[in-house]
Write a protein that holds these residues in place. Structure first.
Motif, mmCIF file in Angstrom:
data_model
loop_
_atom_site.group_PDB
_atom_site.id
_atom_site.type_symbol
_atom_site.label_atom_id
_atom_site.label_comp_id
_atom_site.label_asym_id
_atom_site.label_seq_id
_atom_site.Cartn_x
_atom_site.Cartn_y
_atom_site.Cartn_z
ATOM 1 N N ASP A 152 0.857 -1.186 0.000
ATOM 2 C CA ASP A 152 0.000 0.000 0.000
ATOM 3 C C ASP A 152 0.889 1.230 0.000
ATOM 4 N N ALA A 153 0.717 2.078 -1.001
ATOM 5 C CA ALA A 153 1.529 3.287 -1.146
ATOM 6 C C ALA A 153 0.744 4.496 -0.637
ATOM 7 N N LEU A 154 1.067 4.925 0.569
ATOM 8 C CA LEU A 154 0.471 6.136 1.144
ATOM 9 C C LEU A 154 1.391 7.295 0.789
ATOM 10 N N VAL A 155 1.045 8.003 -0.270
ATOM 11 C CA VAL A 155 1.914 9.062 -0.783
ATOM 12 C C VAL A 155 1.120 10.339 -0.986
ATOM 13 N N THR A 156 1.854 11.434 -1.047
ATOM 14 C CA THR A 156 1.330 12.700 -1.522
ATOM 15 C C THR A 156 1.956 12.945 -2.894
ATOM 16 N N PRO A 157 1.483 13.919 -3.640
ATOM 17 C CA PRO A 157 2.044 14.127 -4.981
ATOM 18 C C PRO A 157 3.557 14.304 -5.024
ATOM 19 N N ARG A 158 4.163 14.829 -3.957
ATOM 20 C CA ARG A 158 5.610 15.032 -4.009
ATOM 21 C C ARG A 158 6.378 13.717 -4.037
ATOM 22 N N GLN A 159 5.759 12.617 -3.564
ATOM 23 C CA GLN A 159 6.429 11.319 -3.594
ATOM 24 C C GLN A 159 6.136 10.514 -4.860
ATOM 25 N N LEU A 160 5.256 11.012 -5.716
ATOM 26 C CA LEU A 160 4.881 10.234 -6.895
ATOM 27 C C LEU A 160 6.064 9.952 -7.827
ATOM 28 N N PRO A 161 6.983 10.903 -8.067
ATOM 29 C CA PRO A 161 8.134 10.562 -8.902
ATOM 30 C C PRO A 161 8.961 9.413 -8.333
ATOM 31 N N ASP A 162 9.152 9.390 -7.013
ATOM 32 C CA ASP A 162 9.856 8.277 -6.394
ATOM 33 C C ASP A 162 9.082 6.974 -6.572
ATOM 34 N N LEU A 163 7.768 7.047 -6.434
ATOM 35 C CA LEU A 163 6.962 5.838 -6.589
ATOM 36 C C LEU A 163 7.023 5.328 -8.029
ATOM 37 N N VAL A 164 7.039 6.234 -8.991
ATOM 38 C CA VAL A 164 7.193 5.833 -10.394
ATOM 39 C C VAL A 164 8.495 5.061 -10.582
ATOM 40 N N ALA A 165 9.590 5.581 -10.033
ATOM 41 C CA ALA A 165 10.883 4.900 -10.151
ATOM 42 C C ALA A 165 10.859 3.558 -9.432
ATOM 43 N N PHE A 166 10.199 3.498 -8.286
ATOM 44 C CA PHE A 166 10.096 2.255 -7.517
ATOM 45 C C PHE A 166 9.339 1.191 -8.305
ATOM 46 N N VAL A 167 8.220 1.576 -8.892
ATOM 47 C CA VAL A 167 7.412 0.621 -9.660
ATOM 48 C C VAL A 167 8.169 0.145 -10.895
ATOM 49 N N ARG A 168 8.932 1.024 -11.505
ATOM 50 C CA ARG A 168 9.742 0.597 -12.647
ATOM 51 C C ARG A 168 10.823 -0.393 -12.222
ATOM 52 N N ARG A 169 11.317 -0.225 -11.012
ATOM 53 C CA ARG A 169 12.349 -1.136 -10.509
ATOM 54 C C ARG A 169 11.768 -2.491 -10.127
ATOM 55 N N TRP A 170 10.512 -2.474 -9.640
ATOM 56 C CA TRP A 170 9.853 -3.702 -9.197
ATOM 57 C C TRP A 170 8.512 -3.844 -9.927
ATOM 58 N N GLU A 175 6.716 -6.209 -11.019
ATOM 59 C CA GLU A 175 5.808 -7.306 -10.706
ATOM 60 C C GLU A 175 5.198 -7.194 -9.311
ATOM 61 N N LEU A 176 5.624 -6.198 -8.546
ATOM 62 C CA LEU A 176 5.086 -6.026 -7.200
ATOM 63 C C LEU A 176 3.677 -5.436 -7.267
ATOM 64 N N ALA A 177 2.747 -6.063 -6.558
ATOM 65 C CA ALA A 177 1.372 -5.563 -6.506
ATOM 66 C C ALA A 177 1.312 -4.337 -5.602
ATOM 67 N N VAL A 178 0.977 -3.186 -6.174
ATOM 68 C CA VAL A 178 0.965 -1.899 -5.475
ATOM 69 C C VAL A 178 -0.413 -1.277 -5.602
ATOM 70 N N VAL A 179 -0.899 -0.688 -4.536
ATOM 71 C CA VAL A 179 -2.133 0.084 -4.611
ATOM 72 C C VAL A 179 -1.881 1.472 -4.043
ATOM 73 N N LEU A 180 -2.348 2.475 -4.743
ATOM 74 C CA LEU A 180 -2.229 3.864 -4.308
ATOM 75 C C LEU A 180 -3.368 4.189 -3.356
ATOM 76 N N ASP A 181 -3.040 4.441 -2.108
ATOM 77 C CA ASP A 181 -4.058 4.853 -1.155
ATOM 78 C C ASP A 181 -4.538 6.260 -1.494
ATOM 79 N N HIS A 182 -5.847 6.455 -1.395
ATOM 80 C CA HIS A 182 -6.460 7.778 -1.541
ATOM 81 C C HIS A 182 -6.091 8.448 -2.877
ATOM 82 N N SER A 183 -5.922 7.612 -3.909
ATOM 83 C CA SER A 183 -5.613 8.107 -5.255
ATOM 84 C C SER A 183 -4.376 9.004 -5.282
ATOM 85 N N GLY A 184 -3.434 8.748 -4.389
ATOM 86 C CA GLY A 184 -2.217 9.554 -4.359
ATOM 87 C C GLY A 184 -2.394 10.926 -3.741
ATOM 88 N N LYS A 185 -3.508 11.143 -3.030
ATOM 89 C CA LYS A 185 -3.775 12.397 -2.315
ATOM 90 C C LYS A 185 -3.564 13.649 -3.172
#
Length: 276
Positions: free
Chosen positions: A135-153, A155-165
């Motif tokens: 579960d990714a509890l992020v605000t918009p400022r963390q979205l670039p990091d999350l993009v890089a994380f998802v590209r690195r992994w 196959e990992l099942a990820v869900v954005l909590d609260h639509s990325g706030k």
């Protein structure tokens, strides 16, 4: 069966409790499974996924204990210190607990770049091998990091909590949408229709509709999970009101997909094995 994919319980006197504090008097009290069941049943919702609210192992253990006593709690998203020396052992142990379905490291409170640290690699490997979700509890400022994380992994099942706030208005909307579009390109990434009213004001219904329209357009009706974010949602509106609002949004932007958004997608994403 309606499944609420995002609810919390807490005990304010617990030694590990950090939030909410007394300045949020409206929700600064104990919430337990009995309270949850009452508000959920009154709205016709059958089952829940409990999500951690405190960054403490003790909180996760307590949630699992409470879930074990109630068959309507289908799963628990817990917390673990993913950079601790014993992280691999702790997460491996948690993965054996019957109702533990995922982990949430509360990224919104962590420094930029935290999620990209190579020190996380061993424990992310455990998530992949055990099938735990992220579960990714992020605000918009963390979205670039999350993009890089998802590209690195990927196959990992990820869900954005609260639509990325996302911000409900202003210039940041387009940056949020651009990052969400990249994330949505990965079929392993899902999105929760939750927490939107909590981030704004009661009179911002049009902005919420705009965000929901974007989320449905990007993720489609098969990768969106409805959640109440109760009891936090009560800071802005009632549980039943958010459910009614969400059903209207689904009818507008994904007609005919209510069963998926309000149950089947949560069942599939978290592997709940609920009989729907």
């Amino acid at each position: 069966m309606l499944i609420d994919a995002h609810q919390h319980i807490w005990r304010v006197a617990a030694p590990w409790h950090q939030w909410p504090q007394a300045d949020l008097g409206a929700i600064h009290r104990d919430y337990d499974v009995e309270d949850l069941r009452q508000i959920r049943d009154s709205a016709g919702v059958s089952a829940s996924v409990l999500v951690q609210s405190q960054p403490a192992d003790e909180d996760t253990d307590w949630l699992l204990e409470r879930a074990a006593q109630d068959p309507s709690i289908l799963g628990v998203v817990g917390w673990a210190d993913l950079k601790a020396e014993d992280a691999v052992a702790r997460v491996t142990d948690l993965s054996r607990r019957p109702k533990l379905v995922g982990l949430r490291p509360m990224l919104q409170s962590l420094p930029s770049g935290w999620i990209l640290d190579a020190a996380l690699d061993p424990v992310i490997g455990v998530l992949l091998t055990t099938g735990l979700r992220f579960d990714a509890l992020v605000t918009p400022r963390q979205l670039p990091d999350l993009v890089a994380f998802v590209r690195r992994w990927p196959e990992l099942a990820v869900v954005l909590d609260h639509s990325g706030k996302p911000a409900l208005s202003g210039e940041s909307f387009e940056a949020w949408r651009a990052a969400m579009a990249i994330l949505a390109d990965n079929p392993a990434v899902f999105c929760k229709l939750s927490g939107l009213l909590t981030e704004g004001n009661p009179d911002q219904a049009l902005e919420v509709d705009r965000i929901a329209e974007t989320v449905f357009a990007l993720f489609g009706s098969d990768r969106i999970l409805w959640g109440s974010d109760w009891p936090v949602v009560t800071l802005r509106t009632g549980y039943a009101n958010w459910l009614k609002h969400s059903r209207r949004l689904c009818a507008m932007y994904a007609p005919g997909a209510e069963a998926e958004v309000f149950g089947r997608n949560a069942n599939r994403f978290y592997g709940l094995n609920a009989k729907l």
